[in-house]
Design a protein around this motif. Structure first.
Motif, PDB file in Angstrom:
ATOM      1  N   MET A   1       0.850  -1.176   0.000  1.00  0.00           N
ATOM      2  CA  MET A   1       0.000   0.000   0.000  1.00  0.00           C
ATOM      3  C   MET A   1       0.895   1.238   0.000  1.00  0.00           C
ATOM      4  SD  MET A   1      -3.132   1.171   2.506  1.00  0.00           S
ATOM      5  CE  MET A   1      -2.471   0.558   4.004  1.00  0.00           C
ATOM      6  N   LYS A   2       0.653   2.129  -0.942  1.00  0.00           N
ATOM      7  CA  LYS A   2       1.437   3.356  -1.039  1.00  0.00           C
ATOM      8  C   LYS A   2       1.073   4.306   0.099  1.00  0.00           C
ATOM      9  CE  LYS A   2       2.227   3.503  -5.970  1.00  0.00           C
ATOM     10  NZ  LYS A   2       2.132   4.322  -7.173  1.00  0.00           N
ATOM     11  N   SER A   3       2.079   5.063   0.539  1.00  0.00           N
ATOM     12  CA  SER A   3       1.844   6.079   1.554  1.00  0.00           C
ATOM     13  C   SER A   3       2.202   7.438   0.966  1.00  0.00           C
ATOM     14  CB  SER A   3       2.673   5.791   2.803  1.00  0.00           C
ATOM     15  OG  SER A   3       4.039   5.799   2.483  1.00  0.00           O
ATOM     16  N   PHE A   4       1.693   8.476   1.605  1.00  0.00           N
ATOM     17  CA  PHE A   4       1.870   9.833   1.115  1.00  0.00           C
ATOM     18  C   PHE A   4       2.212  10.743   2.280  1.00  0.00           C
ATOM     19  CE2 PHE A   4      -1.128   7.497  -1.426  1.00  0.00           C
ATOM     20  CZ  PHE A   4      -0.637   7.673  -2.702  1.00  0.00           C
ATOM     21  N   LEU A   5       2.921  11.825   1.978  1.00  0.00           N
ATOM     22  CA  LEU A   5       3.316  12.808   2.980  1.00  0.00           C
ATOM     23  C   LEU A   5       2.769  14.158   2.549  1.00  0.00           C
ATOM     24  CD1 LEU A   5       5.057  13.164   5.545  1.00  0.00           C
ATOM     25  CD2 LEU A   5       6.970  13.690   4.033  1.00  0.00           C
ATOM     26  N   LEU A   6       1.987  14.767   3.418  1.00  0.00           N
ATOM     27  CA  LEU A   6       1.445  16.098   3.143  1.00  0.00           C
ATOM     28  C   LEU A   6       2.217  17.111   3.969  1.00  0.00           C
ATOM     29  CD1 LEU A   6      -0.661  17.845   1.709  1.00  0.00           C
ATOM     30  CD2 LEU A   6      -2.173  17.473   3.673  1.00  0.00           C
ATOM     31  N   LEU A   7       2.988  17.938   3.284  1.00  0.00           N
ATOM     32  CA  LEU A   7       3.773  18.973   3.949  1.00  0.00           C
ATOM     33  C   LEU A   7       2.937  20.233   4.094  1.00  0.00           C
ATOM     34  CD1 LEU A   7       7.126  18.562   1.994  1.00  0.00           C
ATOM     35  CD2 LEU A   7       6.529  17.591   4.211  1.00  0.00           C
ATOM     36  N   GLY A   8       2.941  20.789   5.280  1.00  0.00           N
ATOM     37  CA  GLY A   8       2.196  22.007   5.557  1.00  0.00           C
ATOM     38  C   GLY A   8       2.746  22.673   6.800  1.00  0.00           C
ATOM     39  N   ARG A   9       1.915  23.467   7.411  1.00  0.00           N
ATOM     40  CA  ARG A   9       2.279  24.121   8.674  1.00  0.00           C
ATOM     41  C   ARG A   9       1.062  24.103   9.587  1.00  0.00           C
ATOM     42  NH1 ARG A   9       5.172  27.786   5.172  1.00  0.00           N
ATOM     43  NH2 ARG A   9       7.394  27.519   5.600  1.00  0.00           N
ATOM     44  N   PRO A  10       1.295  24.083  10.901  1.00  0.00           N
ATOM     45  CA  PRO A  10       0.168  24.165  11.830  1.00  0.00           C
ATOM     46  C   PRO A  10      -0.628  25.445  11.589  1.00  0.00           C
ATOM     47  CG  PRO A  10       2.184  23.561  12.988  1.00  0.00           C
ATOM     48  CD  PRO A  10       2.576  23.945  11.589  1.00  0.00           C
ATOM     49  N   GLY A  11      -1.926  25.316  11.561  1.00  0.00           N
ATOM     50  CA  GLY A  11      -2.796  26.473  11.369  1.00  0.00           C
ATOM     51  C   GLY A  11      -2.958  26.907   9.922  1.00  0.00           C
ATOM     52  N   CYS A  12      -2.389  26.178   8.980  1.00  0.00           N
ATOM     53  CA  CYS A  12      -2.489  26.516   7.562  1.00  0.00           C
ATOM     54  C   CYS A  12      -3.856  26.073   7.052  1.00  0.00           C
ATOM     55  CB  CYS A  12      -1.364  25.839   6.783  1.00  0.00           C
ATOM     56  SG  CYS A  12      -1.536  25.933   4.987  1.00  0.00           S
ATOM     57  N   HIS A  13      -4.748  27.030   6.787  1.00  0.00           N
ATOM     58  CA  HIS A  13      -6.095  26.661   6.338  1.00  0.00           C
ATOM     59  C   HIS A  13      -6.069  26.046   4.946  1.00  0.00           C
ATOM     60  CE1 HIS A  13      -5.856  30.536   4.273  1.00  0.00           C
ATOM     61  NE2 HIS A  13      -6.847  30.102   3.514  1.00  0.00           N
ATOM     62  N   LEU A  14      -5.147  26.447   4.093  1.00  0.00           N
ATOM     63  CA  LEU A  14      -5.036  25.825   2.768  1.00  0.00           C
ATOM     64  C   LEU A  14      -4.656  24.355   2.894  1.00  0.00           C
ATOM     65  CD1 LEU A  14      -3.172  28.544   0.659  1.00  0.00           C
ATOM     66  CD2 LEU A  14      -5.576  27.892   0.518  1.00  0.00           C
ATOM     67  N   CYS A  15      -3.784  24.050   3.841  1.00  0.00           N
ATOM     68  CA  CYS A  15      -3.356  22.670   4.060  1.00  0.00           C
ATOM     69  C   CYS A  15      -4.513  21.826   4.583  1.00  0.00           C
ATOM     70  CB  CYS A  15      -2.179  22.630   5.033  1.00  0.00           C
ATOM     71  SG  CYS A  15      -0.761  23.609   4.492  1.00  0.00           S
ATOM     72  N   GLU A  16      -5.260  22.366   5.533  1.00  0.00           N
ATOM     73  CA  GLU A  16      -6.425  21.662   6.074  1.00  0.00           C
ATOM     74  C   GLU A  16      -7.471  21.446   4.995  1.00  0.00           C
ATOM     75  OE1 GLU A  16      -7.658  24.072   9.374  1.00  0.00           O
ATOM     76  OE2 GLU A  16      -5.743  23.798  10.406  1.00  0.00           O
ATOM     77  N   ASP A  17      -7.742  22.486   4.212  1.00  0.00           N
ATOM     78  CA  ASP A  17      -8.715  22.374   3.112  1.00  0.00           C
ATOM     79  C   ASP A  17      -8.264  21.344   2.092  1.00  0.00           C
ATOM     80  OD1 ASP A  17     -10.172  24.362   4.367  1.00  0.00           O
ATOM     81  OD2 ASP A  17      -9.632  25.928   2.923  1.00  0.00           O
ATOM     82  N   PHE A  18      -6.992  21.370   1.741  1.00  0.00           N
ATOM     83  CA  PHE A  18      -6.437  20.419   0.772  1.00  0.00           C
ATOM     84  C   PHE A  18      -6.689  18.990   1.248  1.00  0.00           C
ATOM     85  CE2 PHE A  18      -3.320  17.745  -1.182  1.00  0.00           C
ATOM     86  CZ  PHE A  18      -3.079  18.283  -2.432  1.00  0.00           C
ATOM     87  N   LEU A  19      -6.325  18.705   2.495  1.00  0.00           N
ATOM     88  CA  LEU A  19      -6.482  17.358   3.038  1.00  0.00           C
ATOM     89  C   LEU A  19      -7.953  16.950   3.061  1.00  0.00           C
ATOM     90  CD1 LEU A  19      -5.236  14.827   4.304  1.00  0.00           C
ATOM     91  CD2 LEU A  19      -5.494  15.946   6.531  1.00  0.00           C
ATOM     92  N   ASN A  20      -8.815  17.824   3.550  1.00  0.00           N
ATOM     93  CA  ASN A  20     -10.241  17.499   3.629  1.00  0.00           C
ATOM     94  C   ASN A  20     -10.835  17.229   2.252  1.00  0.00           C
ATOM     95  OD1 ASN A  20     -10.319  17.701   6.428  1.00  0.00           O
ATOM     96  ND2 ASN A  20     -10.811  19.874   6.379  1.00  0.00           N
ATOM     97  N   GLU A  21     -10.531  18.083   1.283  1.00  0.00           N
ATOM     98  CA  GLU A  21     -11.061  17.900  -0.074  1.00  0.00           C
ATOM     99  C   GLU A  21     -10.491  16.629  -0.699  1.00  0.00           C
ATOM    100  OE1 GLU A  21     -10.807  21.427  -2.559  1.00  0.00           O
ATOM    101  OE2 GLU A  21     -11.023  22.670  -0.762  1.00  0.00           O
ATOM    102  N   MET A  22      -9.211  16.386  -0.495  1.00  0.00           N
ATOM    103  CA  MET A  22      -8.580  15.210  -1.060  1.00  0.00           C
ATOM    104  C   MET A  22      -9.233  13.933  -0.528  1.00  0.00           C
ATOM    105  SD  MET A  22      -4.579  14.022  -0.976  1.00  0.00           S
ATOM    106  CE  MET A  22      -4.567  13.840   0.787  1.00  0.00           C
ATOM    107  N   LEU A  23      -9.495  13.880   0.771  1.00  0.00           N
ATOM    108  CA  LEU A  23     -10.088  12.681   1.351  1.00  0.00           C
ATOM    109  C   LEU A  23     -11.561  12.522   0.979  1.00  0.00           C
ATOM    110  CD1 LEU A  23      -8.356  12.605   4.840  1.00  0.00           C
ATOM    111  CD2 LEU A  23      -7.804  11.278   2.789  1.00  0.00           C
ATOM    112  N   GLN A  24     -12.244  13.621   0.670  1.00  0.00           N
ATOM    113  CA  GLN A  24     -13.620  13.516   0.181  1.00  0.00           C
ATOM    114  C   GLN A  24     -13.649  12.892  -1.206  1.00  0.00           C
ATOM    115  OE1 GLN A  24     -15.425  17.380   0.373  1.00  0.00           O
ATOM    116  NE2 GLN A  24     -15.693  17.300   2.597  1.00  0.00           N
ATOM    117  N   VAL A  25     -12.733  13.308  -2.067  1.00  0.00           N
ATOM    118  CA  VAL A  25     -12.695  12.821  -3.444  1.00  0.00           C
ATOM    119  C   VAL A  25     -12.022  11.448  -3.526  1.00  0.00           C
ATOM    120  CG1 VAL A  25     -11.843  13.303  -5.778  1.00  0.00           C
ATOM    121  CG2 VAL A  25     -12.720  15.171  -4.360  1.00  0.00           C
ATOM    122  N   PHE A  26     -10.998  11.225  -2.699  1.00  0.00           N
ATOM    123  CA  PHE A  26     -10.237   9.977  -2.710  1.00  0.00           C
ATOM    124  C   PHE A  26     -10.279   9.340  -1.313  1.00  0.00           C
ATOM    125  CE2 PHE A  26      -8.281  12.761  -5.877  1.00  0.00           C
ATOM    126  CZ  PHE A  26      -8.337  11.963  -7.009  1.00  0.00           C
TER     127      PHE A  26
END
Length: 79
Positions: A1-26
């Motif tokens: 099973m492939k793994s992935f690393l999401l680089l961001g910063r604490p409190g980064c709303h773009l990072c949170e949005d990216f993760l949430n949208e990504m998990l909704q679609v995938f």
């Protein structure tokens, strides 16, 4: 099973949005994505610090960055 690393910063709303949208679609990526602070490693900060969020494949390949795009990520994943 492939793994992935999401680089961001604490409190980064773009990072949170990216993760949430990504998990909704995938939803199959749930549990396969590890979030990490881009500032934890000097190389990451230098390469990706102004580009976050950045999704890296298990081999370190940049699969996506910035705003989430389902089509771009689908192409990068080959699905």
């Amino acid at each position: 099973m492939k793994s992935f690393l999401l680089l961001g910063r604490p409190g980064c709303h773009l990072c949170e949005d990216f993760l949430n949208e990504m998990l909704q679609v995938f939803p199959s990526l749930e549990g396969r994505v590890t979030q990490t602070n881009v500032d934890d490693q000097p190389d990451w900060r230098m390469l990706y610090g102004v580009r976050i969020p950045v999704l890296l494949g298990s081999d370190g390949t940049v699969l996506a960055e910035g705003h989430f795009s389902p089509d771009k990520l689908r192409a990068a994943l080959g699905t």
